[in-house]
Design an enzyme around this catalytic site. Structure first.
Site, PDB file in Angstrom:
ATOM      1  N   LYS A  22       0.842  -1.205   0.000  1.00 37.42           N
ATOM      2  CA  LYS A  22       0.000   0.000   0.000  1.00 37.42           C
ATOM      3  C   LYS A  22       0.869   1.243   0.000  1.00 37.42           C
ATOM      4  CE  LYS A  22      -1.708   1.520   4.050  1.00 37.42           C
ATOM      5  NZ  LYS A  22      -1.391   2.915   4.349  1.00 37.42           N
ATOM      6  N   ASN A  23       1.908   1.229   0.866  1.00 39.32           N
ATOM      7  CA  ASN A  23       2.694   2.452   1.044  1.00 39.32           C
ATOM      8  C   ASN A  23       3.720   2.674  -0.049  1.00 39.32           C
ATOM      9  OD1 ASN A  23       1.148   3.039   3.189  1.00 39.32           O
ATOM     10  ND2 ASN A  23       2.643   2.416   4.739  1.00 39.32           N
ATOM     11  N   ARG A  92      -4.614  10.681   3.970  1.00 39.55           N
ATOM     12  CA  ARG A  92      -3.448  11.382   4.533  1.00 39.55           C
ATOM     13  C   ARG A  92      -2.404  11.551   3.446  1.00 39.55           C
ATOM     14  NH1 ARG A  92       0.397  14.040   7.397  1.00 39.55           N
ATOM     15  NH2 ARG A  92       2.391  13.110   6.898  1.00 39.55           N
ATOM     16  N   CYS A 116      -5.525   9.384   8.284  1.00 36.74           N
ATOM     17  CA  CYS A 116      -5.178   8.666   9.516  1.00 36.74           C
ATOM     18  C   CYS A 116      -5.505   9.480  10.771  1.00 36.74           C
ATOM     19  CB  CYS A 116      -3.679   8.430   9.535  1.00 36.74           C
ATOM     20  SG  CYS A 116      -3.275   6.832   8.909  1.00 36.74           S
ATOM     21  N   ARG A 123      -2.267  15.517  11.158  1.00 37.47           N
ATOM     22  CA  ARG A 123      -0.866  15.160  10.966  1.00 37.47           C
ATOM     23  C   ARG A 123      -0.091  16.365  10.407  1.00 37.47           C
ATOM     24  NH1 ARG A 123      -1.037   9.685   9.917  1.00 37.47           N
ATOM     25  NH2 ARG A 123       1.178   9.612   9.470  1.00 37.47           N
ATOM     26  N   PRO A 124       1.092  16.699  10.979  1.00 39.04           N
ATOM     27  CA  PRO A 124       1.839  17.877  10.539  1.00 39.04           C
ATOM     28  C   PRO A 124       2.361  17.726   9.105  1.00 39.04           C
ATOM     29  CG  PRO A 124       3.123  16.595  12.108  1.00 39.04           C
ATOM     30  CD  PRO A 124       1.769  15.972  12.024  1.00 39.04           C
ATOM     31  N   ILE A 125       2.461  18.851   8.402  1.00 38.52           N
ATOM     32  CA  ILE A 125       3.066  18.818   7.046  1.00 38.52           C
ATOM     33  C   ILE A 125       4.136  19.898   6.912  1.00 38.52           C
ATOM     34  CG2 ILE A 125       1.020  17.841   5.893  1.00 38.52           C
ATOM     35  CD1 ILE A 125       0.330  20.713   4.960  1.00 38.52           C
ATOM     36  N   LEU A 127       7.321  19.794   7.193  1.00 40.46           N
ATOM     37  CA  LEU A 127       8.518  19.415   6.419  1.00 40.46           C
ATOM     38  C   LEU A 127       8.246  19.542   4.920  1.00 40.46           C
ATOM     39  CD1 LEU A 127       9.496  16.238   8.467  1.00 40.46           C
ATOM     40  CD2 LEU A 127      10.476  18.521   8.669  1.00 40.46           C
ATOM     41  N   ASP A 306       4.283   0.315  12.182  1.00 42.51           N
ATOM     42  CA  ASP A 306       3.054  -0.292  11.651  1.00 42.51           C
ATOM     43  C   ASP A 306       2.889  -1.736  12.099  1.00 42.51           C
ATOM     44  OD1 ASP A 306       3.304   1.458   8.459  1.00 42.51           O
ATOM     45  OD2 ASP A 306       2.652   2.098  10.438  1.00 42.51           O
ATOM     46  N   ILE A 328       7.325   6.825  17.385  1.00 38.19           N
ATOM     47  CA  ILE A 328       7.040   7.633  16.189  1.00 38.19           C
ATOM     48  C   ILE A 328       5.741   8.416  16.334  1.00 38.19           C
ATOM     49  CG2 ILE A 328       6.666   7.541  13.700  1.00 38.19           C
ATOM     50  CD1 ILE A 328       9.077   5.906  13.619  1.00 38.19           C
ATOM     51  N   ARG A 399      -8.987  -0.270   4.293  1.00 35.69           N
ATOM     52  CA  ARG A 399      -8.081   0.738   3.715  1.00 35.69           C
ATOM     53  C   ARG A 399      -6.744   0.103   3.355  1.00 35.69           C
ATOM     54  NH1 ARG A 399      -6.303   4.825   7.645  1.00 35.69           N
ATOM     55  NH2 ARG A 399      -4.815   5.212   5.979  1.00 35.69           N
TER      56      ARG A 399
HETATM   57  C1  EPZ Z   1       4.476   6.761   6.528  1.00 34.87           C
HETATM   58  O1  EPZ Z   1       3.702   7.769   7.104  1.00 34.87           O
HETATM   59  C2  EPZ Z   1       3.516   5.612   6.326  1.00 34.87           C
HETATM   60  N1  EPZ Z   1       2.429   6.048   5.462  1.00 34.87           N
HETATM   61  C3  EPZ Z   1       2.952   5.204   7.679  1.00 34.87           C
HETATM   62  O2  EPZ Z   1       2.109   4.100   7.479  1.00 34.87           O
HETATM   63  C4  EPZ Z   1       4.098   4.795   8.580  1.00 34.87           C
HETATM   64  O3  EPZ Z   1       3.579   4.446   9.849  1.00 34.87           O
HETATM   65  C5  EPZ Z   1       5.078   5.977   8.713  1.00 34.87           C
HETATM   66  O4  EPZ Z   1       5.537   6.351   7.409  1.00 34.87           O
HETATM   67  C6  EPZ Z   1       6.279   5.641   9.566  1.00 34.87           C
HETATM   68  O5  EPZ Z   1       6.929   4.543   9.070  1.00 34.87           O
HETATM   69  C7  EPZ Z   1       2.614   6.067   4.126  1.00 34.87           C
HETATM   70  O6  EPZ Z   1       3.669   5.746   3.630  1.00 34.87           O
HETATM   71  C8  EPZ Z   1       1.423   6.493   3.307  1.00 34.87           C
HETATM   72  P1  EPZ Z   1       6.245  10.123   8.751  1.00 34.87           P
HETATM   73  P2  EPZ Z   1       4.236   9.275   7.145  1.00 34.87           P
HETATM   74  O7  EPZ Z   1       6.169  11.373   7.956  1.00 34.87           O
HETATM   75  O8  EPZ Z   1       5.241   9.481   6.093  1.00 34.87           O
HETATM   76  C9  EPZ Z   1       6.335  13.667  11.793  1.00 34.87           C
HETATM   77  C10 EPZ Z   1       0.109   2.961   7.650  1.00 34.87           C
HETATM   78  O9  EPZ Z   1      -0.399   2.446   8.641  1.00 34.87           O
HETATM   79  N2  EPZ Z   1       6.166  14.626  10.690  1.00 34.87           N
HETATM   80  O10 EPZ Z   1       7.406   9.188   8.541  1.00 34.87           O
HETATM   81  O11 EPZ Z   1       3.072  10.170   7.192  1.00 34.87           O
HETATM   82  C11 EPZ Z   1       5.073  12.834  12.036  1.00 34.87           C
HETATM   83  O12 EPZ Z   1       4.187  13.539  12.885  1.00 34.87           O
HETATM   84  C12 EPZ Z   1       0.717   4.316   7.740  1.00 34.87           C
HETATM   85  O13 EPZ Z   1       0.234   2.425   6.536  1.00 34.87           O
HETATM   86  C13 EPZ Z   1       6.335  15.977  10.978  1.00 34.87           C
HETATM   87  O14 EPZ Z   1       6.595  16.362  12.100  1.00 34.87           O
HETATM   88  O15 EPZ Z   1       4.962   9.283   8.511  1.00 34.87           O
HETATM   89  C14 EPZ Z   1       5.615  11.597  12.717  1.00 34.87           C
HETATM   90  O16 EPZ Z   1       5.745  11.830  14.103  1.00 34.87           O
HETATM   91  C15 EPZ Z   1       0.436   4.932   9.078  1.00 34.87           C
HETATM   92  N3  EPZ Z   1       6.180  16.875   9.972  1.00 34.87           N
HETATM   93  C16 EPZ Z   1       7.022  11.464  12.133  1.00 34.87           C
HETATM   94  O17 EPZ Z   1       7.288  12.674  11.409  1.00 34.87           O
HETATM   95  C17 EPZ Z   1       5.904  16.501   8.684  1.00 34.87           C
HETATM   96  O18 EPZ Z   1       5.818  17.385   7.796  1.00 34.87           O
HETATM   97  C18 EPZ Z   1       7.144  10.328  11.137  1.00 34.87           C
HETATM   98  O19 EPZ Z   1       6.062  10.471  10.277  1.00 34.87           O
HETATM   99  C19 EPZ Z   1       5.738  15.121   8.417  1.00 34.87           C
HETATM  100  C20 EPZ Z   1       5.876  14.199   9.433  1.00 34.87           C
END
Ligand code: EPZ
Length: 423
Positions: A22-23, A92, A116, A123-125, A127, A306, A328, A399
């Protein structure tokens, strides 16, 4: 609202085939926006998030031709420069569309992504927005929408203050059409990132270092047609391995890549869970006793967040106390209190740490799945439990897991879906 009814206690047996990740798919689909030529995707899982993602792409003007596990996409031009909330709010990963739109068409408007529930609040964006700015985009926020614009993106150097999987993937693909060289530092190293880079390079991109902390992207004018076979879903692989261990079942997991879950298999070896593996298969053997083992979730190649929820269920059946440290996400341990309702002996130390004491019998209950990984963990708990369990809100599970009830029934699980699968 549809739900699953599960009678627990049965031993499972047989083979289960892992679907495409999926990811990985959730990034290859928006990456199609980068090219004006035809994109062919194979081994596409038939799950809700993918359907939402393709709907969003069609709404932007893409021609999408869907087969059983394949999909052809062509985007000659954009029908609009805005991600509609009815699509973006269900996904998301909708933020992944913004970078390629900006790179190829020079602008994008989008609401704050939904999807999510895990992670503090929405969820923050930050970055993503910082990265777009560093690449030369202008960002404005107006009436609840972000507007990002750039005549031509310029290569830059960007250091991720937090390791982010989608942040890495989004800026990597956005930089493909930027002028000059972009160096991304402190990148995530998930296998899906390497697979995305390999696919884009096959279309003419020039990406080096994907899968390492530093990724260098030399911008090109355009990229061409591409065909992409989605890699096996490592989270499905790990989930089914944990399900086999927790139900003391002998299950062969096929069409997978055991090397992508080395962190789990290394722990299994310490816990006395026996397995055999080949290049694309993994056989889990039933273990009499399972030793407790502490985990701390970490970016790849560490223990994946996950798999934390399914692993917590396994620890309710292990001998001894195990500390589960979710580093995380906030709120990803919330489902522990549902496990406690089923009879698990869990101490909530703080929002990121729990201690599970095992083994304890589990008893069927009425549960509601808050997110897809907690949802599948509840199904595993229900298969272990004595009696009947009802799991509501199974859209969350659909999902991320294709036809999960049909696939588990094929292993001998007593699981029924009440309500339609609206795929
Ligand atoms: C990806 O989410 C995966 N989703 C998630 O899988 C997975 O749990 C996660 O990576 C960690 O491995 C997809 O690939 C679609 P992150 P992602 O950005 O990229 C913070 C599932 O169940 N952050 O690596 O959204 C954030 O809050 C999903 O399939 C910021 O602060 O996760 C988190 O604490 C759930 N600012 C940390 O980074 C930002 O701009 C890691 O999140 C972006 C993220």
């Amino acid at each position: 609202m549809s739900k699953f009814i599960i009678e627990g206690g049965a031993r499972l047996s047989g083979e289960i085939e892992v679907k495409g990740a999926k990811n990985a798919a959730l990034k290859i689909i928006p990456a199609a926006l980068l090219s004006e030529e035809k994109i062919t995707i194979k081994n596409l899982p038939n799950i809700e998030d993918i359907n939402r993602s393709l709907e969003l792409l069609e709404d932007l003007g893409a021609e999408v031709r869907r087969g059983r596990e394949t999909c052809e996409i062509e985007i000659k031009r954009l029908a609009k420069d805005r991600l509609e909330p009815q699509f973006a709010n269900k996904l998301r990963a909708s933020i992944m569309f913004v970078g390629p739109m900006l790179a190829r068409f020079g602008e994008a408007r989008f609401p704050h992504p939904g999807g999510c529930v895990i992670g503090a609040g929405a969820r923050p964006i930050d970055l993503f927005l910082e990265g777009f700015e560093r690449l030369g985009a202008e960002i404005r926020e107006k009436d609840g929408f972000y507007e990002v614009k750039a005549k031509r993106l310029k290569g830059c150097e960007y250091f991720f203050t937090t390791v982010s999987v989608t942040g890495t993937e989004c800026l990597m693909m956005t930089a493909v059409l930027a002028e000059g060289v972009t160096v991304l530092k402190n990148c995530a190293m998930e296998p899906e990132i390497e697979a995305l880079a390999e696919y884009l390079n096959g279309q003419g991109a020039r990406i080096k270092g994907a899968g390492s902390p530093t990724i260098t992207i030399e911008g090109v004018e355009r990229i061409h047609a591409g065909t992409y076979e989605i890699i096996p879903d490592r989270i499905e692989t790990g989930t089914f391995a944990i399900m086999a261990a927790a139900t003391r079942s002998e299950i062969k997991i096929t069409k997978c890549d055991p090397d992508h879950i080395q962190s789990l298999l290394a722990i299994f070896s310490k816990q006395g869970i026996r397995y055999e593996k080949g290049k694309d298969w993994l056989m889990i053997k039933p273990a009499k006793t399972i030793k407790a083992y502490n985990i701390k979730t970490h970016e790849y190649p560490g223990f994946p967040t996950d798999l934390q929820s399914p692993y917590t269920v396994l620890m309710t059946q292990a001998q001894g106390a195990s500390l589960i440290h979710e580093t995380i996400y906030d709120r990803r341990l919330l489902f522990a209190d549902m496990l406690m309702q089923m009879g698990a002996d869990i101490i909530m130390c703080d929002p990121h740490r729990i201690v599970v004491n095992g083994p304890t019998p589990l008893y069927g209950r009425r549960l509601t799945s808050p997110d897809l990984r907690a949802g599948i963990a509840m199904i595993i708990a229900a298969l272990v439990a004595q009696g009947q369990t009802e799991v509501d809100n199974i859209y969350q599970i659909d999902r991320g897991y294709e036809n999960i009830d049909g696939r588990l029934r094929a292993l001998g699980a007593d699981i029924r879906r009440i309500g339609t699968l609206n795929l």
